[in-house]
Enzyme design. Structure first.
Site, PDB file in Angstrom:
ATOM      1  N   GLU A 260      22.435  16.052   5.560  1.00  0.00           N
ATOM      2  CA  GLU A 260      21.433  16.267   4.511  1.00  0.00           C
ATOM      3  C   GLU A 260      21.744  15.291   3.378  1.00  0.00           C
ATOM      4  O   GLU A 260      22.635  15.509   2.576  1.00  0.00           O
ATOM      5  CB  GLU A 260      21.447  17.706   4.013  1.00  0.00           C
ATOM      6  CG  GLU A 260      20.280  17.998   3.083  1.00  0.00           C
ATOM      7  CD  GLU A 260      20.267  19.418   2.556  1.00  0.00           C
ATOM      8  OE1 GLU A 260      19.254  19.798   1.938  1.00  0.00           O
ATOM      9  OE2 GLU A 260      21.256  20.145   2.738  1.00  0.00           O
TER      10      GLU A 260
ATOM     11  N   HIS B 249      14.141  16.800  -0.121  1.00  0.00           N
ATOM     12  CA  HIS B 249      14.446  16.357  -1.490  1.00  0.00           C
ATOM     13  C   HIS B 249      13.587  15.143  -1.841  1.00  0.00           C
ATOM     14  O   HIS B 249      14.097  14.051  -2.094  1.00  0.00           O
ATOM     15  CB  HIS B 249      15.940  16.058  -1.626  1.00  0.00           C
ATOM     16  CG  HIS B 249      16.783  17.294  -1.527  1.00  0.00           C
ATOM     17  ND1 HIS B 249      17.177  18.018  -2.630  1.00  0.00           N
ATOM     18  CD2 HIS B 249      17.296  17.948  -0.453  1.00  0.00           C
ATOM     19  CE1 HIS B 249      17.903  19.058  -2.239  1.00  0.00           C
ATOM     20  NE2 HIS B 249      17.984  19.042  -0.923  1.00  0.00           N
TER      21      HIS B 249
ATOM     22  N   HIS C 148      13.731  22.899   4.303  1.00  0.00           N
ATOM     23  CA  HIS C 148      13.545  24.028   3.374  1.00  0.00           C
ATOM     24  C   HIS C 148      12.257  23.883   2.546  1.00  0.00           C
ATOM     25  O   HIS C 148      12.273  23.553   1.369  1.00  0.00           O
ATOM     26  CB  HIS C 148      14.761  24.289   2.497  1.00  0.00           C
ATOM     27  CG  HIS C 148      15.440  23.126   1.853  1.00  0.00           C
ATOM     28  ND1 HIS C 148      14.776  22.161   1.131  1.00  0.00           N
ATOM     29  CD2 HIS C 148      16.751  22.790   1.790  1.00  0.00           C
ATOM     30  CE1 HIS C 148      15.628  21.281   0.658  1.00  0.00           C
ATOM     31  NE2 HIS C 148      16.841  21.641   1.053  1.00  0.00           N
TER      32      HIS C 148
ATOM     33  N   ASP D 106      20.589  28.033   4.977  1.00  0.00           N
ATOM     34  CA  ASP D 106      21.015  27.024   3.999  1.00  0.00           C
ATOM     35  C   ASP D 106      22.244  27.543   3.241  1.00  0.00           C
ATOM     36  O   ASP D 106      22.454  27.239   2.070  1.00  0.00           O
ATOM     37  CB  ASP D 106      19.892  26.693   3.018  1.00  0.00           C
ATOM     38  CG  ASP D 106      20.158  25.417   2.211  1.00  0.00           C
ATOM     39  OD1 ASP D 106      21.034  24.628   2.616  1.00  0.00           O
ATOM     40  OD2 ASP D 106      19.506  25.227   1.166  1.00  0.00           O
TER      41      ASP D 106
END
Length: 418
Positions: A133, A198, A219, A281
């Site tokens: 990530e 992100h 997410h 997460d």
């Protein structure tokens, strides 16, 4: 006498399409050999009486950073193994260890430790590959990611990392960054799932990314753009793009905190159980009491605080990761989003298995698949967790699906994961 056979009987079997009452599952050498209604006579098999409780495929968490006081970036094999044990207690039979933004050397070290821990992981959730990530994120959507390590995709760097390890299963990045499209193409060419994360991308950028390998929204709602105005004109963001693209999968932190009930219901209504994966997460605080904690490695991570069932930045300006476990995700979808048990379980089993390409061997109770099995009660309290035919967790208190210590020891000896 075949002592390697295990018979789980008198359970409500959860399949992708229905719940089979009073069902039986047979396991031989870590593989499911039968799934049927009623009882089957199997002389000398290890007997596990589910006592009317649910028998489910094991939960698959494709985005998890830690648990039990450990983080995958702590720089130790112990951290990997203890996290696997922690999440097995909550029904997770397989997971993707996940990194945070970091220097290249830290990522390479984590990949090396993964290889080592994977060989020695016999007591917890199975590792299915690494999820990187970052560090290729939009600074404006960094969330709790450390800004010191955020940067644009660097071909020399990511090609070296991918050449270093065959264990990378997925990589999350912001697709609007310079070089991100070529990065997605390179990931796809190397069999690695590219995911949008992100990011401040708009619809047109997400479409291009989708066409070049980015097939998952990391997410959903967290650290990503929604509708925005630029020079008075409105633009759809990543959230709207994920809804509009029928072929894009999404994952959600269904802890009831990151996403409240209305958003959980909306995701379920639009994307459905076949395109939505539940993820924890989880950071190191999962399975731990409230209080101060650390996001990322103990050496150079970020101080956070655990309260209200979630990790927060010390100034409480934003969330800093989840402390959820897989059982809580399913419970939240049922209780908060009014999702049927069958669909809630699918989003934690068959759907994530398909997304990461392991549905041929995992994700459902079916003949020929790995015996990754969980037994739980009507409140999703985990009684037994089995990984490839090996019992790795058994609830200590007497109750449904209790197996004697002698039976557990026998199953551990005879069905060890290679």
């Amino acid at each position: 006498m075949n002592l390697q056979q295990i018979k789980i009987f008198n359970g409500k079997l959860i399949t992708p399409h229905r719940i089979i009452p009073q069902g039986t599952v047979l396991v031989n050498n870590g593989i499911i050999t039968a799934v049927t209604q009623g009882d089957i006579e199997v002389p000398d098999a290890i007997q596990i009486d589910a006592q009317g409780q649910y028998v489910s495929p094991g939960f698959i968490d494709i985005h998890v950073h830690g648990g039990g006081g450990h983080d995958f970036m702590d720089g130790t094999e112990e951290a990997f193994l203890e996290i696997a044990k922690t999440h097995a207690q909550y029904g997770t039979t397989a997971l993707l260890p996940t990194t945070l933004t970091a220097e290249k050397e830290d990522l390479l070290l984590t990949l090396d430790l993964y290889e080592q821990a994977n060989r020695n992981n016999t007591q917890g959730s199975q590792f299915l590959g690494m999820h990187l990530e970052g560090p290729y994120f939009a600074m404006s959507q960094r969330g709790a990611q450390d800004p010191r390590y955020i940067r644009n995709p660097d071909p020399a760097e990511y090609k070296e990392i991918i050449a270093h390890s065959r264990s990378i299963r997925r990589w999350s990045a912001a697709p609007e960054l310079p070089g991100a499209i070529a990065f997605g193409q390179y990931l796809t060419a190397n069999g690695i799932l590219a995911a949008v994360a992100h990011t401040d991308a708009i619809y047109e950028e997400v479409i291009e990314a989708f066409e070049n390998g980015y097939r998952l929204a990391t997410h959903l709602y967290s650290a990503m753009s929604g509708v925005s105005r630029r020079n008075a004109f409105r633009y759809a963001g990543v959230i709207e793009s994920a809804y509009l693209l029928d072929g894009m999968d999404v994952e959600i932190i269904a802890d009831g905190v990151h996403l409240p009930a209305p958003l959980l219901k909306l995701v379920y209504k639009i994307k459905g159980p076949d395109r939505t994966a539940l993820i924890t997460d989880a950071m190191r605080g999962a399975g731990m009491p409230p209080g101060p904690s650390m996001l990322g490695s103990k050496q150079n991570g970020l101080e956070v605080i655990i309260e209200d069932g979630v990790a927060k930045m010390p100034d409480r300006s934003c969330f800093a990761g989840s402390v959820a476990t897989a059982d809580r995700l399913i419970r939240s979808m049922i209780e908060l989003a009014d999702v049927p048990l069958l669909d809630a379980v699918k989003m934690m089993t068959n759907t994530p298995a398909r997304i990461i390409g392991v549905d041929g061997s995992k994700g459902s109770l079916a003949k020929g698949k790995d015996a990754d099995i969980v037994i739980f009660d009507q409140n999703i309290n985990i009684q037994t967790t089995m990984v490839q035919g090996r019992i790795v967790y058994q609830h200590e208190q007497p109750g449904p699906a209790t197996v004697s210590k002698a039976t557990i020891d026998q199953a551990l000896r005879l069905n060890a994961i290679p």
